[in-house]
Design a protein around this motif. Sequence first.
Motif, short mmCIF file in Angstrom:
data_model
loop_
_atom_site.label_atom_id
_atom_site.label_comp_id
_atom_site.label_asym_id
_atom_site.label_seq_id
_atom_site.Cartn_x
_atom_site.Cartn_y
_atom_site.Cartn_z
N ALA A 11 -2.98 -0.81 -14.08
CA ALA A 11 -3.66 -0.26 -12.92
C ALA A 11 -4.66 0.82 -13.25
O ALA A 11 -5.41 1.25 -12.39
CB ALA A 11 -2.63 0.30 -11.95
N LYS A 236 -7.13 -1.11 -9.95
CA LYS A 236 -6.99 0.26 -9.44
C LYS A 236 -6.53 0.17 -7.99
O LYS A 236 -6.95 -0.72 -7.25
CB LYS A 236 -8.34 0.98 -9.52
N ARG A 237 -5.66 1.09 -7.60
CA ARG A 237 -5.17 1.10 -6.23
C ARG A 237 -6.23 1.67 -5.28
O ARG A 237 -6.82 2.72 -5.54
CB ARG A 237 -3.89 1.93 -6.11
N ASP A 238 -6.49 0.94 -4.21
CA ASP A 238 -7.44 1.39 -3.19
C ASP A 238 -6.70 2.29 -2.21
O ASP A 238 -5.74 1.85 -1.56
CB ASP A 238 -8.03 0.18 -2.46
N ASN A 242 -3.91 0.87 0.13
CA ASN A 242 -2.81 0.98 -0.83
C ASN A 242 -2.56 -0.31 -1.61
O ASN A 242 -1.48 -0.51 -2.16
CB ASN A 242 -1.52 1.42 -0.14
N LYS A 243 -3.58 -1.17 -1.67
CA LYS A 243 -3.46 -2.40 -2.45
C LYS A 243 -4.23 -2.27 -3.76
O LYS A 243 -5.10 -1.41 -3.92
CB LYS A 243 -4.01 -3.59 -1.65
N TRP A 244 -3.87 -3.15 -4.71
CA TRP A 244 -4.49 -3.12 -6.03
C TRP A 244 -5.66 -4.10 -6.09
O TRP A 244 -5.55 -5.23 -5.65
CB TRP A 244 -3.47 -3.48 -7.11
#
Length: 351
Positions: A11, A236-238, A242-244
């Motif tokens: 991530a 990367k987490r948005d 809160n999703k990758w």
Amino acid sequence: MSKTSVAVIAAVSAGAGAAVTAAMYSLRSSSKVETVAATPITTTSPAISPPKNSLSAPSPPVFAGPATTFPTPATSTAVAVPGADSPVNPSGLFEYGFPGPVADVAARQALISSFDRRLRNPHWVVEHITPASLAIRDGDRKHSQFLEDPAVPEKFRAKLKDYFRSGFDRGHQVPAADAKWNQNAMDETFYLTNMCPQVGEGFNRDYWAHFEDFCRRLTQTYPSVRIVTGPLYLPKRDPTDNKWYVKYEMIGNPPNVAVPTHFYKVIFAEDGKVGGNVALGAFVLPNAPIPNEKPLTDFEVPVEAVEKASGLEFATKLPVQRRKRLCAEASCALVIKDYADKQKAFSKGKR
């Protein structure tokens, strides 16, 4: 602290910066060298022996032997042949051609590379440095120029115009400085199949250059050092949902070349003895400015982490009893040198 899960390891993003990368990839809680798998890297081989006519030689095919032709039920046991009572035969499509994926593998004097046609970056590039190879100074960078690789089909190549005014350096994966032993060998490091878009100030011309120097200095301790280098594209987490997500810039017109979020090096430092020990070290760095005072050990990762993030394997044929952890055997510390003046001479040409 328990080992970071692979999902979290993957991530880390360039936008998150060096500090987050270091935290995700921390090895401080683990003294064990990870059991890993393999690319075709031999741990015992003779001294450098440049292949003949390597500059103009085409890339070898991905499949060896009879499999250089597209597999069909009649020519390949890898394709399942339907039974007599089966109403379908999907493998019949291969009579018209095998879709791939295809990796363009090129063997040159100072490196071997595997090119990713989709992202126009290498999957990996392998090099071998020794005290003898670094002592010879028959090559000079001022005589080299960046080149599109004619061994890759034209429609799949990274091109010089893709980098023009992109804001990124054409970043060597095998550095030119590692091939000073021969001008032709150095010239071959300038093929775009050995390049990825890299952030210039603070990374390619700074921390990454110091890291390359660290690899060369390992030959003061080890008589043979083999290195695999390549790009990564990590999620990367948005914060909004809160999703990758995997997000990376594309350069070129039309956009052709992916900008990696990270880069890895897997280092095999050999003690030179037949059946001897190999000190393994794996590092993942964000494609972003990194302060020179940042410890290199902050970017040390298990080899297994690079494998899971890249889909590659690195050392399945290396017995566990011959493996040592590089940063436990040697000092994994950078020596900061002033590359500014030298880099200014080439900065315009790198873009």
